[in-house]
Design a protein around this motif. Structure first.
Motif, PDB file in Angstrom:
ATOM      1  N   SER A 152       0.878  -1.167  -0.282  1.00 19.90           N
ATOM      2  CA  SER A 152       0.182  -0.200   0.033  1.00 19.90           C
ATOM      3  C   SER A 152       0.815   1.532  -0.198  1.00 19.90           C
ATOM      4  O   SER A 152       0.768   2.258  -0.523  1.00 19.90           O
ATOM      5  CB  SER A 152      -1.270  -0.021   1.057  1.00 19.90           C
ATOM      6  OG  SER A 152      -1.738  -1.274   1.207  1.00 19.90           O
ATOM      7  N   THR A 155       3.035   1.421  -3.330  1.00 18.84           N
ATOM      8  CA  THR A 155       2.020   1.619  -4.369  1.00 18.84           C
ATOM      9  C   THR A 155       1.104   3.245  -4.337  1.00 18.84           C
ATOM     10  O   THR A 155       0.754   3.890  -5.399  1.00 18.84           O
ATOM     11  CB  THR A 155       0.817   0.835  -4.707  1.00 18.84           C
ATOM     12  OG1 THR A 155       1.293  -0.102  -4.283  1.00 18.84           O
ATOM     13  CG2 THR A 155       0.142   1.209  -5.992  1.00 18.84           C
ATOM     14  N   PHE A 156       0.208   3.249  -3.119  1.00 24.20           N
ATOM     15  CA  PHE A 156      -0.432   4.983  -2.737  1.00 24.20           C
ATOM     16  C   PHE A 156       0.387   5.861  -1.868  1.00 24.20           C
ATOM     17  O   PHE A 156      -0.362   6.837  -1.656  1.00 24.20           O
ATOM     18  CB  PHE A 156      -1.496   4.033  -2.977  1.00 24.20           C
ATOM     19  CG  PHE A 156      -2.474   3.467  -3.853  1.00 24.20           C
ATOM     20  CD1 PHE A 156      -2.638   4.611  -4.096  1.00 24.20           C
ATOM     21  CD2 PHE A 156      -2.777   2.156  -2.891  1.00 24.20           C
ATOM     22  CE1 PHE A 156      -3.508   2.916  -5.363  1.00 24.20           C
ATOM     23  CE2 PHE A 156      -3.771   1.463  -4.214  1.00 24.20           C
ATOM     24  CZ  PHE A 156      -4.054   2.071  -5.457  1.00 24.20           C
ATOM     25  N   LEU A 163      -6.473   4.339   2.496  1.00 22.04           N
ATOM     26  CA  LEU A 163      -6.667   3.839   1.172  1.00 22.04           C
ATOM     27  C   LEU A 163      -8.130   4.829   1.248  1.00 22.04           C
ATOM     28  O   LEU A 163      -9.098   3.963   1.894  1.00 22.04           O
ATOM     29  CB  LEU A 163      -6.066   2.661   0.824  1.00 22.04           C
ATOM     30  CG  LEU A 163      -4.368   2.527   0.766  1.00 22.04           C
ATOM     31  CD1 LEU A 163      -4.618   1.455  -0.179  1.00 22.04           C
ATOM     32  CD2 LEU A 163      -4.058   3.194   0.259  1.00 22.04           C
ATOM     33  N   GLU A 167      -8.991   1.920  -3.928  1.00 21.37           N
ATOM     34  CA  GLU A 167      -7.611   1.924  -3.582  1.00 21.37           C
ATOM     35  C   GLU A 167      -7.196   0.531  -2.745  1.00 21.37           C
ATOM     36  O   GLU A 167      -6.554  -0.957  -3.364  1.00 21.37           O
ATOM     37  CB  GLU A 167      -6.819   2.671  -3.332  1.00 21.37           C
ATOM     38  CG  GLU A 167      -6.920   4.307  -3.650  1.00 21.37           C
ATOM     39  CD  GLU A 167      -6.026   5.300  -3.253  1.00 21.37           C
ATOM     40  OE1 GLU A 167      -5.775   6.307  -3.695  1.00 21.37           O
ATOM     41  OE2 GLU A 167      -6.563   5.508  -1.812  1.00 21.37           O
ATOM     42  N   GLN A 170      -7.441  -2.317  -4.838  1.00 17.98           N
ATOM     43  CA  GLN A 170      -6.720  -2.579  -5.864  1.00 17.98           C
ATOM     44  C   GLN A 170      -5.706  -3.387  -5.007  1.00 17.98           C
ATOM     45  O   GLN A 170      -5.400  -4.455  -6.138  1.00 17.98           O
ATOM     46  CB  GLN A 170      -6.260  -0.951  -6.878  1.00 17.98           C
ATOM     47  CG  GLN A 170      -4.932  -1.509  -7.454  1.00 17.98           C
ATOM     48  CD  GLN A 170      -5.841  -2.265  -8.205  1.00 17.98           C
ATOM     49  OE1 GLN A 170      -6.336  -1.973  -9.252  1.00 17.98           O
ATOM     50  NE2 GLN A 170      -4.867  -3.232  -9.742  1.00 17.98           N
TER      51      GLN A 170
END
Length: 249
Positions: A152, A155-156, A163, A167, A170
């Motif tokens: 997490s 990626t974000f 998130l 998200e 995902q």
């Protein structure tokens, strides 16, 4: 002093003591009343019992962590909610207490794979053959949560619980489709284990921590644990309020 005079003095002392106790309100009939002590005694017994009953109804001692720490619990709670979200049909995994179910299962023999053969050699078998490895379910969850958080952030740039729902979906999808580079566990196996235990927590008996208020059963008109069906086995279909194992104790 004569014996008669001593007796009279003793009687006067007893009368004076009883008068003091009665007038000061410290004791009546052997019960403490008045002053500070009297103010804390619930003379309205019915009200006190009702308050106690309401307090007991609010408390749920089955919702207590046995394995996860708080951060791990919140991550699993968020993940299970995305797997079984709240919608128009009823509550989701968070409200049903699914994360508590998973926590309790991992704290017991199931988390230790106590009934599984866990000795080497270990091979990469087919998916149909199930899990083969040295890590027990407790360890798989702990590693899986850590890798889910790491992915997490990569990626974000945020933790999983921070998130958005899209998200989070995902991240879980990438785990399910083996798109996450993890060397210690199979990300797909971790997701399948999480999904399986999420559904177990939704539909298992409330005695085990999930399916709060039997709402998981109510969404499917499942009667739960009934003693028998002899009175309704014939005739038209009948809806039965669900029973938990606790109802038969």
């Amino acid at each position: 002093m004569s014996d008669e005079k001593k007796q009279n003095e003793a009687e006067k002392e007893n009368l004076s003591r009883r008068r003091f106790l009665r007038n000061s309100g410290i004791a009546v009939g052997g019960l403490a009343v008045g002053g500070v002590l009297g103010s804390v005694i619930p003379w309205n017994t019915e009200t006190a019992e009702n308050n106690q009953q309401q307090t007991e109804e609010v408390k749920n001692y089955n919702h207590a962590l046995m394995y996860f720490n708080q951060a791990e619990f919140r991550a699993i709670e968020a993940a299970t909610e995305r797997i079984f979200p709240q919608d128009d049909n009823g509550p989701g995994a968070r409200e049903l207490g699914v994360a508590y179910y998973i926590d309790h299962q991992l704290a017991g023999s199931y988390g230790f794979n106590a009934r599984d053969y866990m000795q080497p050699p270990f091979f990469h078998g087919e998916k149909e053959q199930g899990y083969q490895g040295r890590l027990n379910r407790r360890e798989i969850y702990r590693i899986g949560i850590r890798e889910m958080q790491n992915y997490s952030h990569q990626t974000f740039e945020k933790g999983f619980t921070e998130l958005s729902e899209e998200e989070q979906d995902q991240v879980l999808t990438d785990f399910a489709e083996e798109k996450v580079n993890v060397t210690t566990i199979s990300p797909g196996n971790f997701f399948q284990l999480l999904r399986s235990m999420t559904l177990e927590g939704v539909y298992s008996d409330p005695l085990y921590g999930g399916n709060k208020d039997m709402d998981g059963w109510k969404m499917r008109d499942y009667p739960g644990n009934q003693m028998n069906y002899t009175e309704i086995i014939e005739g038209d279909f009948k809806e039965i309020p669900p029973n938990s194992l606790r109802d038969h104790m």
